[in-house]
Design an enzyme around this catalytic site. Structure first.
Site, PDB file in Angstrom:
ATOM      1  N   ASP A   9     -26.797-100.916 -35.264  1.00 25.55           N
ATOM      2  CA  ASP A   9     -25.573-101.628 -34.947  1.00 25.55           C
ATOM      3  C   ASP A   9     -25.312-102.536 -36.150  1.00 25.55           C
ATOM      4  O   ASP A   9     -26.210-102.771 -36.971  1.00 25.55           O
ATOM      5  CB  ASP A   9     -25.772-102.438 -33.669  1.00 25.55           C
ATOM      6  CG  ASP A   9     -24.569-103.282 -33.302  1.00 25.55           C
ATOM      7  OD1 ASP A   9     -23.434-102.815 -33.502  1.00 25.55           O
ATOM      8  OD2 ASP A   9     -24.770-104.414 -32.831  1.00 25.55           O
ATOM      9  N   ASP A  11     -22.820-105.792 -36.195  1.00 25.03           N
ATOM     10  CA  ASP A  11     -22.617-107.203 -35.846  1.00 25.03           C
ATOM     11  C   ASP A  11     -23.767-107.720 -34.990  1.00 25.03           C
ATOM     12  O   ASP A  11     -24.043-107.205 -33.918  1.00 25.03           O
ATOM     13  CB  ASP A  11     -21.294-107.369 -35.095  1.00 25.03           C
ATOM     14  CG  ASP A  11     -20.103-107.016 -35.963  1.00 25.03           C
ATOM     15  OD1 ASP A  11     -19.770-107.804 -36.862  1.00 25.03           O
ATOM     16  OD2 ASP A  11     -19.516-105.937 -35.752  1.00 25.03           O
TER      17      ASP A  11
END
Length: 234
Positions: A9, A11
């Site tokens: 991922d 953020d």
């Protein structure tokens, strides 16, 4: 069987944008004398496109007395100022270096736009480490849908069972697991307050779990128990 790829991922996993984003909204609400969303309200929407619109909430609280476009630009500039001082989160660069040494494919599965992810990876000097970016956009549903992980595996040329995901939110964990990807959850300052136990493994930071150790554990257990899944702890 050994892992052939790592999918991050973005953020809150590579760059601590989640905390910066929350603080920029707090600053905007305070600028207009309004009570900002609580931490509990905010974290429930992390990693998901189902989060209530904080701008719409602010307009409602101020009874439409603000210029939403002006407020948006003010908050974006504030968040950019905050991000300039942020570097990659602990353990990220070590994982990327080890992935290269081990010949693992490396990708991104992010609810953010590709432009956002590329721009920030380029600023951090990390873009060169990634073989594929699977970002929210036309034809791909955001997390908790598995679409972004399915697409990332396709772009990397690996099966879901050969990938390791790194996530920081319940929605991200759900997306990875729904795609059939082994998931390591790494809570950040905000998601430390939510339940991430649906992940296969939860660690305080990537610095606490060298990638080589995870790969070795995965390989050892796979060799010992034919057809067994990777264990929930290493």
């Amino acid at each position: 069987m050994e892992p052939r790829g790592v999918i991050f991922d973005f953020d809150g996993v590579i760059l601590d944008t989640e905390v910066v984003l929350f603080r920029s909204w707090i600053a905007l609400y305070e600028r207009y004398g309004s009570a900002p969303p609580s931490l509990g309200e905010w974290v429930r929407g992390i990693g998901s496109h189902e989060r209530p619109d904080p701008m719409a909430r602010l307009v409602e609280l101020t009874e439409g007395a603000i210029d939403a476009e002006e407020a948006h630009h003010w908050r974006v500039e504030r968040s950019r100022e905050m991000l300039r001082g942020e570097s990659a989160l602990p353990g990220v660069e070590a994982w990327l270096s080890t992935a290269k040494d081990l010949g693992l494919a490396v990708g991104i599965a992010s609810n953010s736009s590709q432009e956002w992810v590329e721009r920030n990876l380029r600023r951090l000097g990390l873009l060169r480490h990634f073989d594929a970016l699977s970002c929210f956009g036309p034809g791909l549903l955001g997390k908790p849908s598995p679409d972004l992980y399915v697409n990332a595996c396709r772009l990397l040329g690996i099966d879901a069972a050969e990938a390791v995901a790194v996530e920081d939110s319940p929605s991200g964990v759900a997306a990875a697991r729904a795609a059939g990807v082994f998931c390591v959850a790494v809570p950040n300052e905000l998601t430390a307050h939510v339940d991430l136990t649906a992940a296969d493994l939860v660690v305080p930071s990537l610095a606490a779990l060298p990638l080589r150790d995870l790969v070795t554990s995965w390989s050892d257990r796979s060799a010992a128990v034919a057809g067994a899944s990777v264990p929930r702890s290493v």
